[in-house]
Design an enzyme around this catalytic site. Structure first.
Site, PDB file in Angstrom:
ATOM      1  N   LYS A  58     -67.848  13.316 -44.397  1.00  0.00           N
ATOM      2  CA  LYS A  58     -67.363  14.063 -43.230  1.00  0.00           C
ATOM      3  C   LYS A  58     -68.548  14.561 -42.399  1.00  0.00           C
ATOM      4  CE  LYS A  58     -63.036  15.229 -45.531  1.00  0.00           C
ATOM      5  NZ  LYS A  58     -62.215  16.158 -46.315  1.00  0.00           N
ATOM      6  N   GLN A 102     -62.358  22.020 -48.670  1.00  0.00           N
ATOM      7  CA  GLN A 102     -62.018  20.796 -49.395  1.00  0.00           C
ATOM      8  C   GLN A 102     -61.110  21.127 -50.584  1.00  0.00           C
ATOM      9  OE1 GLN A 102     -62.782  17.739 -48.359  1.00  0.00           O
ATOM     10  NE2 GLN A 102     -61.875  16.706 -50.104  1.00  0.00           N
ATOM     11  N   ASP A 125     -57.617  21.149 -40.439  1.00  0.00           N
ATOM     12  CA  ASP A 125     -56.724  20.350 -41.286  1.00  0.00           C
ATOM     13  C   ASP A 125     -55.251  20.538 -40.921  1.00  0.00           C
ATOM     14  OD1 ASP A 125     -57.847  18.734 -43.352  1.00  0.00           O
ATOM     15  OD2 ASP A 125     -58.524  20.522 -44.412  1.00  0.00           O
TER      16      ASP A 125
HETATM   17  N1  GUN Z   1     -58.471  16.726 -50.216  1.00  0.00           N
HETATM   18  C1  GUN Z   1     -57.889  15.516 -50.103  1.00  0.00           C
HETATM   19  N2  GUN Z   1     -57.503  15.279 -48.826  1.00  0.00           N
HETATM   20  C2  GUN Z   1     -57.858  16.377 -48.116  1.00  0.00           C
HETATM   21  C3  GUN Z   1     -57.726  16.748 -46.748  1.00  0.00           C
HETATM   22  O1  GUN Z   1     -57.190  16.003 -45.910  1.00  0.00           O
HETATM   23  N3  GUN Z   1     -58.225  17.970 -46.419  1.00  0.00           N
HETATM   24  C4  GUN Z   1     -58.788  18.796 -47.325  1.00  0.00           C
HETATM   25  N4  GUN Z   1     -59.225  19.983 -46.902  1.00  0.00           N
HETATM   26  N5  GUN Z   1     -58.927  18.499 -48.594  1.00  0.00           N
HETATM   27  C5  GUN Z   1     -58.471  17.293 -49.000  1.00  0.00           C
END
Ligand code: GUN
Length: 287
Positions: A58, A102, A125
């Site tokens: 990311k 995350q 998100d």
């Molecule tokens: N863990 C797996 N997919 C995601 C996501 O789309 N966002 C976040 N914050 N954690 C994740």
């Protein structure tokens, strides 16, 4: 003799790269005009190896398109109060547009409380109840959850219109299954959500014009379970004991039955990251 056709490979890498190019050109313009640059902060708690890979990816992708990005790492045992204080400080800080925590979080942390601490206007998100509620109510949230929104962009890129089709989602998570149902409904699909307690799941799979697999079971779904011509979106990213990455779909067996399938890797995954950065830019303009 039977005629067999091979399904279209829905290439998330090509689609994500096209999206990233447009984002990069916008960010380049901002830089050339001396404007503040969009910034994404990613919070990681603990050192789960898969999470570490995603978090780094990311940040790298954000920087590759000229955005600012920072990873804030906390030890596995961080007290919840310390995490909440850090989020509150980021909420106040003008230079940060998007905050992502995350998931999954270690068990001692209350995931809902952590996600709710993020300001809805920085919730990149789209997981804050404010944004979840707005999506459910048919209103615009600050940001849409990245994986479902990325899948909708991929369908759009390949000109697959879901209006009137039966979309079956396997998996009812807050991250993928539930928001994907909302987005498909908004796009006028008829939506069914299946999950671990669904009885006779094969009956639903056979009816699916669009099948979204999001359960994390390596190669569990086979071509013979599909309706002829189905479009399969595979969210699973599973590592086999030999190190190979596979989806929830048994990709090879689907090729003669489906009309289109996302590969793993190179399907939904790249779309999630590109959408995250699209969301970061959206929040930058909104705040
Ligand atoms: N863990 C797996 N997919 C995601 C996501 O789309 N966002 C976040 N914050 N954690 C994740």
């Amino acid at each position: 003799m039977t005629l067999s056709s091979t399904a279209l490979r829905l290439d998330g890498k090509i689609c994500a790269d096209a999206l990233l190019e447009t984002l990069k050109s916008t960010v380049t313009d901002l830089a050339q005009n001396g404007k503040r640059l969009p910034k994404l902060v990613v919070i990681q708690v603990g050192a789960d190896p898969a999470s570490s890979v995603y978090v780094k990816k990311k940040k790298q992708t954000a920087e590759a398109i000229g955005m600012k990005s920072e990873i804030i790492s906390f030890a596995d045992g961080v007290p919840q109060s310390a995490l909440l204080s850090a989020i509150e400080a980021l909420n106040e800080y003008e230079g940060v547009d998007g905050i992502l925590v995350q998931l999954p979080l270690p068990k001692h942390l209350d995931e809902s409380a952590v996600l709710e601490a993020i300001s809805p206007s920085k919730d990149v998100d789209g997981f804050h109840p404010f944004n979840v509620g707005r999506l459910g109510a048919g209103l615009s949230p600050y940001a849409l959850p990245c994986t479902p929104a990325g899948m909708m962009s991929l369908l759009d890129f390949y000109k697959i219109d879901v209006a009137g089709l039966h979309a079956v989602i396997v998996g009812r998570s807050n991250i993928v299954g539930k928001p994907m149902a909302q987005l498909l409904l908004k796009a006028h699909a008829t939506v069914t959500i299946c999950h671990s307690r669904t009885k006779n799941i094969d009956d639903y799979l056979k009816q699916a014009d669009i099948l979204v697999l999001a359960v994390g079971m390596p190669q569990a779904f086979k071509g013979e379970q599909l309706k002829k011509g189905a479009v399969v979106l595979d969210v699973g990213i599973n590592r086999l004991p030999n190190g190979k990455l596979v989806g929830d779909a048994d990709y090879a067996s689907m090729l003669d039955v489906a009309s289109a399938v996302t590969p793993v890797p190179g399907g939904v995954g790249p779309m999630t990251i590109a959408t995250l950065l699209q969301n970061t830019l959206k929040l930058y303009y909104q705040h």
